[in-house]
Design a protein around this motif. Structure first.
Motif, short mmCIF file in Angstrom:
data_model
loop_
_atom_site.label_atom_id
_atom_site.label_comp_id
_atom_site.label_asym_id
_atom_site.label_seq_id
_atom_site.Cartn_x
_atom_site.Cartn_y
_atom_site.Cartn_z
N PRO A 169 72.37 30.83 101.90
CA PRO A 169 71.85 29.46 101.83
C PRO A 169 70.35 29.43 102.15
O PRO A 169 69.78 30.45 102.53
CB PRO A 169 72.65 28.74 102.93
N VAL A 170 69.74 28.30 102.00
CA VAL A 170 68.33 28.01 102.29
C VAL A 170 67.41 28.73 101.30
O VAL A 170 66.76 28.11 100.48
CB VAL A 170 67.92 28.33 103.75
N MET A 171 67.33 30.06 101.40
CA MET A 171 66.54 30.88 100.48
C MET A 171 67.35 32.14 100.22
O MET A 171 67.65 32.89 101.15
CB MET A 171 65.18 31.24 101.11
N ASP A 172 67.74 32.37 98.95
CA ASP A 172 68.57 33.53 98.67
C ASP A 172 67.74 34.81 98.62
O ASP A 172 66.50 34.78 98.73
CB ASP A 172 69.42 33.33 97.41
N GLY A 173 68.41 35.93 98.43
CA GLY A 173 67.74 37.23 98.48
C GLY A 173 66.67 37.39 97.41
O GLY A 173 65.60 37.93 97.68
N LEU A 174 66.95 36.92 96.20
CA LEU A 174 65.98 37.07 95.12
C LEU A 174 64.74 36.21 95.37
O LEU A 174 63.62 36.64 95.12
CB LEU A 174 66.63 36.70 93.78
N GLN A 175 64.94 35.00 95.89
CA GLN A 175 63.80 34.14 96.23
C GLN A 175 62.96 34.78 97.34
O GLN A 175 61.73 34.78 97.27
CB GLN A 175 64.29 32.76 96.70
N VAL A 223 69.40 44.75 87.25
CA VAL A 223 68.09 44.90 86.61
C VAL A 223 67.16 43.79 87.07
O VAL A 223 65.98 44.03 87.38
CB VAL A 223 68.23 44.90 85.06
N GLU A 224 67.68 42.56 87.17
CA GLU A 224 66.88 41.42 87.65
C GLU A 224 66.33 41.69 89.05
O GLU A 224 65.16 41.45 89.33
CB GLU A 224 67.75 40.16 87.65
N ALA A 225 67.17 42.23 89.92
CA ALA A 225 66.76 42.55 91.29
C ALA A 225 65.70 43.64 91.31
O ALA A 225 64.70 43.53 92.04
CB ALA A 225 67.96 42.97 92.12
N GLY A 249 61.47 43.54 92.33
CA GLY A 249 60.79 44.36 93.33
C GLY A 249 61.67 45.09 94.31
O GLY A 249 61.16 45.72 95.23
N ALA A 250 62.98 45.03 94.16
CA ALA A 250 63.85 45.81 95.04
C ALA A 250 63.72 47.29 94.69
O ALA A 250 63.62 47.64 93.53
CB ALA A 250 65.31 45.37 94.89
N GLN A 251 63.69 48.15 95.72
CA GLN A 251 63.63 49.59 95.46
C GLN A 251 65.01 50.16 95.19
O GLN A 251 65.15 51.13 94.47
CB GLN A 251 62.98 50.32 96.64
#
Length: 133
Positions: A63-69, A98-100, A104-106
């Motif tokens: 909630p609030v801000m998800d991981g991708l945000q 792929v989106e993640a 910028g996720a390593q």
């Protein structure tokens, strides 16, 4: 940057589940990380501004801000390489992975994970040495 006063690598575990945070903390502390926790992306972003960790184990759905945000905000603010982000998700679809990675996720790790899986992903991300190699 990214190491505590004792030289230990720092990792923030970001997940809205307290149980997941505690389990991941135990696994990471076994491998020498100093671990902090955040319950959502907004809390994590504020914590990164105060003290940037070496790594973030990041849940996708919160909630609030998800991981991708969080990931997009962190990359815009701190650059492409810091902190190293391992996205943790139940999202198995290749398009989501792929989106993640494009955001910028390593690395990414599927839930549920165990200590061996988490260790392997941290080795792949360059956060742990592979002592078996």
């Amino acid at each position: 940057m990214g190491t505590g006063e004792d030289g230990a690598a720092t990792c923030m575990v970001v997940d809205d589940s307290r149980v997941v945070r505690k389990a991941a903390r135990r696994m990471l502390e076994k491998h020498g990380f100093t671990v902090t926790e955040a319950g959502d992306g907004a809390e994590a972003l504020a914590a990164c501004r105060a003290s940037l960790p070496r790594a973030v184990l990041l849940d996708w759905n919160m909630p609030v801000m998800d991981g991708l945000q969080f990931l997009r905000a962190a990359r815009a603010e701190f650059g492409p390489d810091q902190p190293v982000v391992v996205l943790c998700t139940t999202e198995a679809g290749m398009a989501r992975i792929v989106e993640a990675l494009e955001a910028g996720a390593q690395e990414y790790v599927m839930k549920p994970f165990n200590e061996a899986i988490l260790r392997d992903k941290f080795i792949q991300a360059g956060l742990l040495r592979d002592d078996a190699a």
